[in-house]
Structures are given as C-alpha cells and as structure tokens.
Scaffold this motif. Structure first.
Motif, PDB file in Angstrom:
ATOM      1  N   PHE A  51      11.793 -12.525   8.898  1.00 43.34           N
ATOM      2  CA  PHE A  51      11.081 -12.200   7.991  1.00 43.34           C
ATOM      3  C   PHE A  51       9.674 -11.973   8.778  1.00 43.34           C
ATOM      4  N   ILE A  52       8.910 -10.834   8.306  1.00 41.64           N
ATOM      5  CA  ILE A  52       7.392 -10.403   8.758  1.00 41.64           C
ATOM      6  C   ILE A  52       6.584 -10.223   7.605  1.00 41.64           C
ATOM      7  N   GLU A  53       5.684 -11.389   7.578  1.00 40.47           N
ATOM      8  CA  GLU A  53       4.631 -11.156   6.762  1.00 40.47           C
ATOM      9  C   GLU A  53       3.646 -10.067   6.983  1.00 40.47           C
ATOM     10  N   GLY A  54       3.504  -8.998   6.332  1.00 38.61           N
ATOM     11  CA  GLY A  54       2.535  -8.113   6.881  1.00 38.61           C
ATOM     12  C   GLY A  54       2.393  -6.858   5.884  1.00 38.61           C
ATOM     13  N   ASP A  55       1.726  -5.981   5.999  1.00 36.92           N
ATOM     14  CA  ASP A  55       1.255  -4.981   5.154  1.00 36.92           C
ATOM     15  C   ASP A  55       1.747  -3.533   5.834  1.00 36.92           C
ATOM     16  N   ILE A  84      15.882  -7.472   8.802  1.00 39.82           N
ATOM     17  CA  ILE A  84      14.577  -7.509   8.869  1.00 39.82           C
ATOM     18  C   ILE A  84      13.958  -7.447   7.548  1.00 39.82           C
ATOM     19  N   GLY A  85      13.198  -8.638   6.981  1.00 39.86           N
ATOM     20  CA  GLY A  85      12.344  -8.171   5.859  1.00 39.86           C
ATOM     21  C   GLY A  85      10.843  -8.222   5.915  1.00 39.86           C
ATOM     22  N   LEU A  86      10.278  -7.168   5.408  1.00 38.08           N
ATOM     23  CA  LEU A  86       8.787  -7.005   5.601  1.00 38.08           C
ATOM     24  C   LEU A  86       8.085  -7.036   4.140  1.00 38.08           C
ATOM     25  N   ASP A  87       7.077  -7.733   3.961  1.00 39.06           N
ATOM     26  CA  ASP A  87       6.213  -7.882   2.561  1.00 39.06           C
ATOM     27  C   ASP A  87       5.009  -8.526   3.063  1.00 39.06           C
ATOM     28  N   ASN A  88       4.073  -8.280   2.035  1.00 36.80           N
ATOM     29  CA  ASN A  88       2.697  -9.004   1.803  1.00 36.80           C
ATOM     30  C   ASN A  88       2.411  -9.824   0.880  1.00 36.80           C
ATOM     31  N   PHE A  89       3.503  -9.817  -0.087  1.00 33.63           N
ATOM     32  CA  PHE A  89       3.427 -10.736  -1.380  1.00 33.63           C
ATOM     33  C   PHE A  89       2.243 -10.166  -2.077  1.00 33.63           C
ATOM     34  N   SER A  90       1.988  -8.904  -2.110  1.00 32.90           N
ATOM     35  CA  SER A  90       1.062  -8.420  -3.170  1.00 32.90           C
ATOM     36  C   SER A  90       1.813  -8.337  -4.443  1.00 32.90           C
ATOM     37  N   THR A 144      -0.401   6.177   2.478  1.00 38.15           N
ATOM     38  CA  THR A 144      -0.711   5.736   3.921  1.00 38.15           C
ATOM     39  C   THR A 144       0.142   4.915   4.443  1.00 38.15           C
ATOM     40  N   GLY A 145       0.682   3.878   3.598  1.00 35.61           N
ATOM     41  CA  GLY A 145       1.752   3.223   4.231  1.00 35.61           C
ATOM     42  C   GLY A 145       3.147   3.535   4.226  1.00 35.61           C
ATOM     43  N   PHE A 146       3.297   4.611   3.378  1.00 34.62           N
ATOM     44  CA  PHE A 146       4.548   5.431   3.635  1.00 34.62           C
ATOM     45  C   PHE A 146       4.519   6.290   4.978  1.00 34.62           C
ATOM     46  N   SER A 198       0.169  -0.828   5.157  1.00 32.60           N
ATOM     47  CA  SER A 198      -1.150  -0.109   5.411  1.00 32.60           C
ATOM     48  C   SER A 198      -1.441  -0.146   6.836  1.00 32.60           C
ATOM     49  N   HIS A 199      -0.986  -1.198   7.421  1.00 31.61           N
ATOM     50  CA  HIS A 199      -1.344  -1.359   9.012  1.00 31.61           C
ATOM     51  C   HIS A 199      -0.260  -0.928   9.692  1.00 31.61           C
ATOM     52  N   LEU A 200      -0.699   0.382  10.593  1.00 31.71           N
ATOM     53  CA  LEU A 200       0.292   0.962  11.553  1.00 31.71           C
ATOM     54  C   LEU A 200       0.934  -0.050  12.629  1.00 31.71           C
ATOM     55  N   ASP A 201       0.187  -1.045  13.174  1.00 31.04           N
ATOM     56  CA  ASP A 201       0.807  -1.959  14.088  1.00 31.04           C
ATOM     57  C   ASP A 201       1.894  -2.829  13.560  1.00 31.04           C
ATOM     58  N   THR A 202       1.708  -3.035  12.233  1.00 33.72           N
ATOM     59  CA  THR A 202       2.767  -3.795  11.577  1.00 33.72           C
ATOM     60  C   THR A 202       3.938  -3.271  11.356  1.00 33.72           C
ATOM     61  N   CYS A 203       3.800  -1.875  10.819  1.00 38.67           N
ATOM     62  CA  CYS A 203       4.999  -0.867  11.001  1.00 38.67           C
ATOM     63  C   CYS A 203       5.816  -0.694  12.106  1.00 38.67           C
ATOM     64  N   GLN A 204       4.988  -0.568  13.361  1.00 38.56           N
ATOM     65  CA  GLN A 204       5.513  -0.452  14.566  1.00 38.56           C
ATOM     66  C   GLN A 204       6.291  -1.626  15.101  1.00 38.56           C
ATOM     67  N   GLN A 205       5.699  -2.726  14.728  1.00 38.90           N
ATOM     68  CA  GLN A 205       6.419  -4.077  15.100  1.00 38.90           C
ATOM     69  C   GLN A 205       7.742  -4.027  14.162  1.00 38.90           C
ATOM     70  N   ALA A 206       7.550  -3.902  12.922  1.00 39.42           N
ATOM     71  CA  ALA A 206       8.840  -3.928  12.275  1.00 39.42           C
ATOM     72  C   ALA A 206       9.959  -2.811  12.373  1.00 39.42           C
ATOM     73  N   CYS A 207       9.601  -1.890  12.957  1.00 39.67           N
ATOM     74  CA  CYS A 207      10.712  -0.753  13.259  1.00 39.67           C
ATOM     75  C   CYS A 207      11.416  -0.893  14.504  1.00 39.67           C
TER      76      CYS A 207
END
Length: 342
Positions: free
Chosen positions: A74-78, A44-50, A120-122, A80-89
């Motif tokens: 692939f998940i496009e997300g940041d 599963i890849g996660l990136d916000n393309f910053s 915060t993201g960490f 710094s958003h807790l819900d994105t991290c929850q989805q990815a994990c």
C-alpha cells in the motif's frame, strides 16, 4: 460452456501479475483489490484517504487471510502528485484506475478541486504508466458523459451535451486515453459505470450514493428525500458486475477494445420510486423492527440526468461480459452488509 470471465479466473490461478489499484481504500477499489488478492495476484494499492477508509484495507486483510495479504503493498499518496504516480507505476503490468473525486454535486460546488484529481491526476497516472512501460490501463469513466442525450438505451458511440463539470472531466479522461492509445500504444480501456452499489459503499457525507444513504435513513427512521417526482430512472449495477468488467478489460487480448470506452451496467431501468420500494421490501425481510414509511419529494437536482439505461452489447461482444446480478439479486446480497455497516 465457460464464460470469458470463468476462463479468466482459471488463468489467474496460474498467471501471477502485478496490478496497481488506485483508490484502493474506496468502495470499488477495495473490492477490486480484495478480489485480486484472493485470486493469487500481486496488488499495489494507492489512496490518499480523501474519500476512502483505512477500515476498508483492514476488511481486505480479514477477507483474504494473512498469506494472500502479504501480496499487497500500500502507498499512501495523491495522484495529483506526479512523483507519487511514477513511484506507483514501477514494475506494474495492469492498472485499474478508480481514484477520483466522484459526484456531480461536488463538481458543481468545487470544480477546481475535482479537476485536480479527476483530470490532472488522471493525466499524471496515464503519463507515468506510459513512461514505466505499463501495457494496460483500465480506468473508471461514468454514465454522466451521456449528458442530455434522450436516447435509450445509451450506446457508447452517441453522447449528448454534458451537464456538469464532473461529466466534462470524465469525458476528458476518455479523450486522453484514446489519444495515448493511438500515439504511444498503451492499451487503454474506459469503463462507464452506471450507478454501482454494494458492500463497502459509503453511506455518510454530503455526496453519499443514494442506496446506502436511503438504507441508513430508513434504519434510523429519518426522512428519505427523493429529488423530483421519483420517475427518474437509473441502471443500477451490483459491485460484482463491476469487478468482472475490470478484470475482463485488464486481461483481454482483443485489440479492438483498446482506446475504447464501455458501458458497465446490467441493461435495466429502475425508477427512484421502484428503488425505494425495493429497499423497503428488503429491509422488512431482514430487519425485524423495520416499519415502512413514505418518502419526501423535493426539487429536481441541478445537473442530474433524467433517465439512464445502458446498452451493454459492446461489452458483451468485445470483452465477453455477462452480468451475474440484476438489481434485485444484488440488493438481496448487499442488504445485510448495509444493515450491519450503515
């Protein structure tokens, strides 16, 4: 006799796990995702393309083939958003956390934005991993945590006074990871990267790494700037060594490694002047029209460490790390990619 990494590669062919690679469109993350996909793993890849690029994902698809690429989500997300991290994990076995806003100068120019991603993201990702029951959390730290320590080579147990907001952020990551290991039992392992280089390293932007930036400038016959007198030294580490360390950390069953941080380097020391000469030498071998030119020296950069050289004994002892490329070997492998892509 097989190394620990060679044994691990055999294991990957028969054990398929689900790996989350954050920063998967970036330099290190895309290399990790490609390697895992090419070795029968679900990614599963996660990136916000910053700082990452969609073209890196396209290159992964081309490199591994359509069958292996079907194992990539692939998940496009940041982060710094807790819900994105929850989805990815969700349903992830191992996390390789590479997403960050890198660069000491960037953190000095804008510490708030860097902190949002790097601290915060960490914490968002680490907490999400804990809540999801993910057992292994491997993350990118940095040699910047050694600060003004003059001890050489750098040993993990001894750091100096931190010299930049970026260093503070990376050291904070290590503190959080150690505490989460002790309190919650999540198996955290930090990797202190020392000047990684290789394919897919971005030559553009204000905070580009020195090697692709210099190669790009030399090929365009632009001036190349060296901060200071050129005697500043670094332990340059080719990307394949970093891939090895991430996988060793991701798969080790050595409980003494959990909650710890490890140097990821070759154990060498190359000055900027020596690096510049090596790049000129490699370009003259690979680019027919290339003409060597002298660098332009300017003031030292604020927040920079003067000398950086890693002791890798801890990684060798606890994880079985055996570097496969020196800077010279790595540059010989990387230079054609740089010429084609910078």
């Amino acid at each position: 006799m097989q190394t620990e990494f060679q044994k691990l590669l055999n294991t990957l062919q028969t054990q398929q796990k689900t790996w989350l690679v954050t920063g998967a469109a970036g330099f290190i993350g895309s290399n990790l995702a490609e390697f895992l996909l090419s070795h029968n793993q679900l990614v599963i890849g996660l990136d916000n393309f910053s700082t990452g690029y969609r073209k890196n994902l396209d290159q992964i698809a081309e490199a591994v083939g359509s069958a292996a690429y079907q194992n990539f989500t692939f998940i496009e997300g940041d982060i710094s958003h807790l819900d994105t991290c929850q989805q990815a994990c969700k349903n992830v076995d191992i996390i390789l956390h590479q997403a960050a806003l890198g660069s000491v100068p960037r953190s000095i120019a804008d510490p708030v934005t860097s902190n949002l991603s790097n601290v915060t993201g960490f914490l968002n990702l680490l907490t999400s991993a804990k809540d999801a029951g993910t057992q292994r959390f491997v993350y990118a730290s940095s040699s910047s945590v050694y600060g003004d320590s003059e001890e050489l080579p750098k040993v993990e147990a001894r750091t100096g006074n931190l010299l930049s907001p970026y260093a503070v952020m990376k050291y904070t990551n290590e503190l959080y990871a150690r505490v989460f290991n002790k309190i919650y039992g999540i198996e955290t392992i930090g990797l202190r990267y020392f000047n990684v280089f290789g394919r897919r390293q971005d030559p553009n932007g204000a905070y580009a790494a020195v090697i692709p930036k210099w190669v790009s400038a030399l090929l365009k016959d632009d001036d190349v700037y060296i901060n200071g007198d050129g005697a500043t030294s670094r332990d340059f580490c080719y990307i394949d060594n970093v891939i090895q360390m991430n996988l060793l950390a991701g798969m080790t069953d050595n409980t003494h490694a959990f909650g710890e941080a490890f140097n990821v380097a070759v154990g060498g020391q190359t000055t900027l002047n020596e690096l510049y000469a090596l790049i000129n030498q490699e370009l003259s071998h690979h680019a027919a029209s290339f003409v060597k030119k002298p660098p332009v020296y300017r003031e030292f950069r604020v927040g920079d460490i003067r000398h950086s050289n890693a002791n890798i004994a801890k990684a060798q002892t606890l994880l079985g790390y055996v570097p496969t490329q020196t800077i010279e070997q790595g540059m010989a492998l990387a230079i054609e990619w740089y010429i084609a892509n910078v």
